[in-house]
Write a protein that holds these residues in place. Structure first.
Motif, PDB file in Angstrom:
ATOM      1  N   ASP A 175       0.844  -1.212   0.000  1.00 21.50           N
ATOM      2  CA  ASP A 175       0.000   0.000   0.000  1.00 21.50           C
ATOM      3  C   ASP A 175       0.872   1.252   0.000  1.00 21.50           C
ATOM      4  O   ASP A 175       0.601   2.217  -0.720  1.00 21.50           O
ATOM      5  N   ARG A 176       1.912   1.227   0.809  1.00 21.41           N
ATOM      6  CA  ARG A 176       2.816   2.382   0.890  1.00 21.41           C
ATOM      7  C   ARG A 176       3.541   2.600  -0.433  1.00 21.41           C
ATOM      8  O   ARG A 176       3.677   3.743  -0.901  1.00 21.41           O
ATOM      9  N   MET A 177       4.011   1.524  -1.047  1.00 18.39           N
ATOM     10  CA  MET A 177       4.710   1.648  -2.323  1.00 18.39           C
ATOM     11  C   MET A 177       3.782   2.198  -3.408  1.00 18.39           C
ATOM     12  O   MET A 177       4.196   2.993  -4.250  1.00 18.39           O
ATOM     13  N   LYS A 178       2.518   1.805  -3.367  1.00 18.49           N
ATOM     14  CA  LYS A 178       1.557   2.322  -4.336  1.00 18.49           C
ATOM     15  C   LYS A 178       1.339   3.816  -4.129  1.00 18.49           C
ATOM     16  O   LYS A 178       1.319   4.600  -5.101  1.00 18.49           O
ATOM     17  N   SER A 179       1.196   4.237  -2.891  1.00 19.83           N
ATOM     18  CA  SER A 179       0.977   5.667  -2.627  1.00 19.83           C
ATOM     19  C   SER A 179       2.207   6.481  -2.996  1.00 19.83           C
ATOM     20  O   SER A 179       2.093   7.603  -3.502  1.00 19.83           O
ATOM     21  N   GLU A 180       3.403   5.924  -2.778  1.00 19.41           N
ATOM     22  CA  GLU A 180       4.630   6.630  -3.143  1.00 19.41           C
ATOM     23  C   GLU A 180       4.765   6.714  -4.660  1.00 19.41           C
ATOM     24  O   GLU A 180       5.230   7.723  -5.198  1.00 19.41           O
ATOM     25  N   SER A 181       4.352   5.667  -5.355  1.00 22.78           N
ATOM     26  CA  SER A 181       4.373   5.680  -6.824  1.00 22.78           C
ATOM     27  C   SER A 181       3.420   6.735  -7.359  1.00 22.78           C
ATOM     28  O   SER A 181       3.760   7.496  -8.285  1.00 22.78           O
ATOM     29  N   ASP A 182       2.230   6.794  -6.782  1.00 19.99           N
ATOM     30  CA  ASP A 182       1.250   7.803  -7.208  1.00 19.99           C
ATOM     31  C   ASP A 182       1.782   9.218  -6.961  1.00 19.99           C
ATOM     32  O   ASP A 182       1.563  10.121  -7.767  1.00 19.99           O
ATOM     33  N   ARG A 183       2.492   9.386  -5.854  1.00 19.36           N
ATOM     34  CA  ARG A 183       3.056  10.704  -5.536  1.00 19.36           C
ATOM     35  C   ARG A 183       4.182  11.048  -6.520  1.00 19.36           C
ATOM     36  O   ARG A 183       4.318  12.202  -6.947  1.00 19.36           O
ATOM     37  N   PHE A 184       4.979  10.055  -6.870  1.00 15.71           N
ATOM     38  CA  PHE A 184       6.084  10.276  -7.810  1.00 15.71           C
ATOM     39  C   PHE A 184       5.562  10.710  -9.174  1.00 15.71           C
ATOM     40  O   PHE A 184       6.105  11.616  -9.808  1.00 15.71           O
ATOM     41  N   TRP A 185       4.475  10.055  -9.603  1.00 15.29           N
ATOM     42  CA  TRP A 185       3.917  10.393 -10.917  1.00 15.29           C
ATOM     43  C   TRP A 185       3.020  11.613 -10.799  1.00 15.29           C
ATOM     44  O   TRP A 185       1.799  11.540 -10.923  1.00 15.29           O
ATOM     45  N   ASN A 186       3.676  12.743 -10.576  1.00 10.23           N
ATOM     46  CA  ASN A 186       2.945  13.999 -10.483  1.00 10.23           C
ATOM     47  C   ASN A 186       2.462  14.432 -11.873  1.00 10.23           C
ATOM     48  O   ASN A 186       2.755  13.783 -12.882  1.00 10.23           O
ATOM     49  N   GLN A 187       1.746  15.534 -11.923  1.00 14.58           N
ATOM     50  CA  GLN A 187       1.147  15.949 -13.191  1.00 14.58           C
ATOM     51  C   GLN A 187       2.196  16.268 -14.245  1.00 14.58           C
ATOM     52  O   GLN A 187       2.006  15.995 -15.436  1.00 14.58           O
ATOM     53  N   ASP A 188       3.315  16.808 -13.804  1.00 12.46           N
ATOM     54  CA  ASP A 188       4.379  17.143 -14.755  1.00 12.46           C
ATOM     55  C   ASP A 188       4.914  15.898 -15.439  1.00 12.46           C
ATOM     56  O   ASP A 188       5.064  15.870 -16.673  1.00 12.46           O
ATOM     57  N   ARG A 189       5.204  14.862 -14.654  1.00 13.92           N
ATOM     58  CA  ARG A 189       5.718  13.622 -15.243  1.00 13.92           C
ATOM     59  C   ARG A 189       4.648  12.950 -16.106  1.00 13.92           C
ATOM     60  O   ARG A 189       4.954  12.409 -17.178  1.00 13.92           O
TER      61      ARG A 189
END
Length: 344
Positions: A175-189
């Protein structure tokens, strides 16, 4: 009360307070730096005391055992990683352990080639069993829950450093890795990936190839641009005649990561990860790419190179070419350098 009893009573009271302070409120640890005690599922009160004893003075250990005997600690043991600092009192150590007030650690998700290696690396740093993590990552239902399949689940792991509790379970870790992935893929990326006509998973897959080609972060955008040019020419259609032809994908297909040279017979392996036989990107990443690799793809160098070959000086960088003829000359020089060094 008769005054003659007041002084002895006061002395006794002070003595009691002094003893309590000495055994419970002076420094527990005899070490001059923070030490950590790990309490796992197999621990009981005796094993916890055995782990604490090398850190404690005799009187603080006596005080700890005394409060343990008069508490419910032994029936309610909390797993975790507990910091024992030099300035903490015996009672503070007891309270933290009894209430499960643990200290998070810095967990670095490694950039590794296989999920098996990832599971072992994570399992060596957390309380979780590596086999349990690997089982989850191999389960189609678990992968689907997070929006992946068993070939793309590696895309969910962004190799950064995260604060995490040592006793985190597999499900909460994912769950944590998924939330961190979602955070990494911000709108710019996301916008950059969309402008390239790629999904985040495809960007990560391409980045994994780029990372396997070089450890030189400065050259990664050039390599990313070259492979992106090949994708544009060939896409997923063999009739276009342009394959990705990435040597690292062959090594991944063969699971022979130590190969120094790729021969023609290596290229014949019938595997969807072999980009000499199958058009487009492989089904999933061939490693967990670095953040530098991912951003190199998203910020690829715009050029018209279609070929590259390792430089004959073994600097770890590459010669780039626009035409096949130019590439063959570069490849010939590199092959000669390999032969001169006896690398087969």
């Amino acid at each position: 009360m008769n005054r003659k009893y007041l002084i002895p009573a006061a002395i006794c009271l002070l003595l009691v307070f002094g003893l309590v302070y000495y055994y419970l409120f002076t420094s527990f640890s005899v070490k001059d730096k923070i030490e950590y005690v790990y309490v796992d599922q197999d621990d009981n009160i005796d094993s916890i005391c055995s782990k604490l004893a090398p850190l404690a003075s005799r009187h603080s250990m006596f005080g700890f055992n005394t409060v343990v005997r008069h508490s419910s600690f032994s029936e309610n043991i909390h797993t975790g990683r507990y910091a024992i600092s030099p300035d903490e009192s015996t009672y503070t150590v007891f309270r933290n352990l009894k209430n499960g007030i643990q200290t998070p650690l810095n967990l670095t998700v490694p950039s590794v080639r296989t999920l098996d290696r990832l599971s072992k690396e994570i399992g060596s740093k957390l309380m979780m069993d590596s086999a349990s993590l690997m089982k989850a990552l191999s389960d189609p239902a678990v992968c689907e829950k997070y929006g992946y399949d068993t070939t793309t689940i590696a895309c969910m792991f962004i190799p950064n450093t995260y604060d995490m509790y040592w006793n985190i379970g597999v499900e909460k870790f994912l769950d944590r890795m998924k939330s961190e992935s979602d955070r990494f893929w911000n709108q710019d990326r996301k916008n950059k990936a969309k402008n390239m006509g790629l999904t985040p998973n495809q960007v990560i897959t391409l980045a994994s190839i780029v990372d396997e080609e070089t450890a030189n972060n400065g050259e990664k955008p050039m390599i990313a641009g070259m492979y992106y040019n090949r994708l544009k020419f060939g896409g997923n259609d063999l009739s276009h005649g342009m394959l990705l032809q990435a040597d690292p994908t062959v090594k991944f297909a063969l699971k022979q990561f130590g190969l120094r040279r790729i021969y023609n017979y290596h290229l014949q392996v019938d595997n969807p990860y072999n980009t000499y036989r199958y058009a487009g990107l492989p089904p999933g990443p061939i490693r967990i790419p670095s953040v530098a690799g991912i951003d190199a793809v998203l910020n690829y160098a715009h050029h018209d190179y279609l070929y590259m070959c390792a430089k004959e000086d073994f600097s770890g960088t590459h010669n780039f070419a626009r035409t096949l003829q130019e590439h063959l000359r570069n490849a010939s020089r590199y092959a000669a350098a390999l032969n001169q060094r006896g690398i087969h």
